[in-house]
Design a protein around this motif. Sequence first.
Motif: not given
Length: 812
Positions: A260-261, A355, A357, A379, A403, A445
Amino acid sequence: MRTAYLIATAIVSLAATPAFACTDAVSMCDRNTTGALSLIERGVAARVVVEGGTDAGVRDAAQDLTRDLAAVAGRADVAPDRAVLIGVVGASPLVDRLIAEGKLDVSTLAGRWEGFVQQVVEAPMPGVTRALVIAGSDRRGAIFGTYDLSRRAGVSPWNWWADVPVATKASLFVTAGRRIDAPAVRYRGIFLNDEEPALGEWARTSFGGINAKFYERVFELTLRLKGNYLWPAMWGKSLWQDDPNSAALAQRMGIVLGTSHHEPMQRAHIEWERGKGGAWDYAANPAELQRFWADGIKRNEGRETVITVGMRGDGDEPMTSGTATKLLETIVADQRKILADVTGKPAEQTPQVWALYKEVQDYYDQGMRVPDDVTLLFADDNWGNIRRLPKPGVARPGGYGVYYHFDYVGGPRNYKWLNTNQISRTWEQMSLAAAHGVDRMWIVNVGDLKPMELPTSFFLDMAWDPAAMTVDKMAGYHQAWATEQFGAAPAAAIASILDRTTRYLARQKPELWSPDSWSLTDGTADRVLAEWAALDRDVAAVRPKVAPGASDAFYQLVEHPVQAAGNLARLYVTVARNRAAAAANDPRANALAAEAERLFAQDRVIRDRYETLGGGKWKHMMAQTHIGYTSWQQPDQDIMPEVRRVPAGSRATAAARPAATARPIEIDATAFAAVTAGKDATRWLTVPGLGITGAAVTPWPQTAPIQTPGQGPMLEYAVTLPRAGDVRIDVLAAPSLDVVGTGRRYAIAIDDAAPQVIDLWKGTGEKEWEQAVANGARTTSSTHRVGSAGRHRIRIWMIDPGVVIEQLRVAS
């Protein structure tokens, strides 16, 4: 070895299956045509052939196809003289011989990532008079071509995950010709997240844990949906440590494992805590972190992956209170050195992703860059609004990704319980991403995975070929998806239910509902309950049209969200009425209190019905709490809202009447009286299903140039105003964000007045964003003066692309 399983079947008439198109090449047909392959004839399926040295993942998909065709045929018999031949170009002697002999055309397949050809071939091998050859450009191309055939033959990807039965067919033919397909987005995947208590408890009950048996189901579903990429569940879990067979199985089946991020270098974050590595702080503890990361790369040797680089703070928090650009640049450089040292090849030869994010985007916005071979993963804001995108036409070797979220834990409120995602909104945002050149990675997600079946299907279907998902195809997706799960007969009615359910839930997530959500005095509460009651009636009307074997699937995918959300809405409105009655000393308050308590108990009854389907197959899957939030975080258990009672014999007092207020005039954005296109083919596009009213308008194309206020594409609305003077116009728009830094502006005027420029977000902050995402719309206001009552024209012009207008509310 993968476990074999049986597919539930149902005897359903062909009238209930999708319409057959017998004119296209390599299409499914219910009758024999010239040169067609008899995939199933008189209940006997063609045999599936793979060579002995074929890749294990391709063999697995072929075995699944054998079982799938047996389920469609209704029995396991196979015909020796007709076949489906599966192989990889350059790795299959049989496929390569057919190419050399000129029987199989793969000329346009060369160099295609995960591409496949499906072609009907005469006499491909001794004993076989005719076959469908599925040839992949690589192993996943062959896998996707195989599962594509299963899906088009009538086996839903959700056969196991949502108990969708297979309709049997005595005869099914594949028309002659050649068909080629390949994805436009390289990595297309899902992220299992926020998986406690529901998915985690269910997996522990069903499989003994989040282990290889569990992941086998997840991997197969992903492949059947033409996805190839996974971020595994990570709340206190490690796919690699909890069951080492999981990572090996992913490699075998063809799933690319990432992290994951906030989990760099192929390490689950919980592994740091388990290994007692000390402070998760690169400035203070670099040597231990480098060792930790190097071990993650070593453990992955020989397996396909995309390596997450960068670093966030411990527990998915910001790394520092500010923007430590120099530190993060050092981290990425050191991680790439580890990659080169461990793999023995230049870092750019290992796929990597950074990422952007939450606060990590601040680093990017303030000028931090990573090497061009690293994919930049933009994101959304966790609520389905993409925050940043590259400018169109700005290419980089590593490409760009997005994302996205269908589930979230965080402010202003968690949303995890039901599917609250409109596919029209996903379409609009991911079309925007595609228009800006985002084609390296799409990942979403999906929370517990169930009950996100519909949006997950849509996301991965669109990711395969974003350009093919036109607005018209999106508008028909509910019905196409309902047809795939339930057949054609009930599909239109089910599509309407799916569309309205997600629309009502997207207006405000159920976790945000409370007794104060809907006014009792202006008719809003009555309207909301009427909407859910209408859905209840429609569910009851369509249920008899669903095949008996599909009843469990119907409950999960269609009925349960209507039943559960409608019951919750009735609970909150009943509590609101109870409190209003109690405040007036009205004895009806007591009956309302009892009814509210009954509705609260009914919530658990609805959950229990879901979890006892199939003999308890889905036990714990609806365990997510959703009643009694007091902050962004979920309550430990559902909490009955406070109700009030009055003493027996009480006499109601006259309640104070609220001051009468004139309701604003509501005009849906699609109810324009006239529309004018702009220069360079810019125009307003109507997007069915989008927003709070069921349709919205947005400038098109999504990369259109910025327009001069009052000169771009224009919408005109007719309105009758009761008086002269000031008029306030509220424009409700989707809470779309400014992805390239130019603004989210429109211009507005009444009649021939000079246009006013309105920016959706200028001068706003966290409070305004929270209000917008909580209410599913960003409201901006403008004031206009008119000289007379009567008919007038409201005119709205495009300035920036990306603005999505849903409704106008006019008050004078």
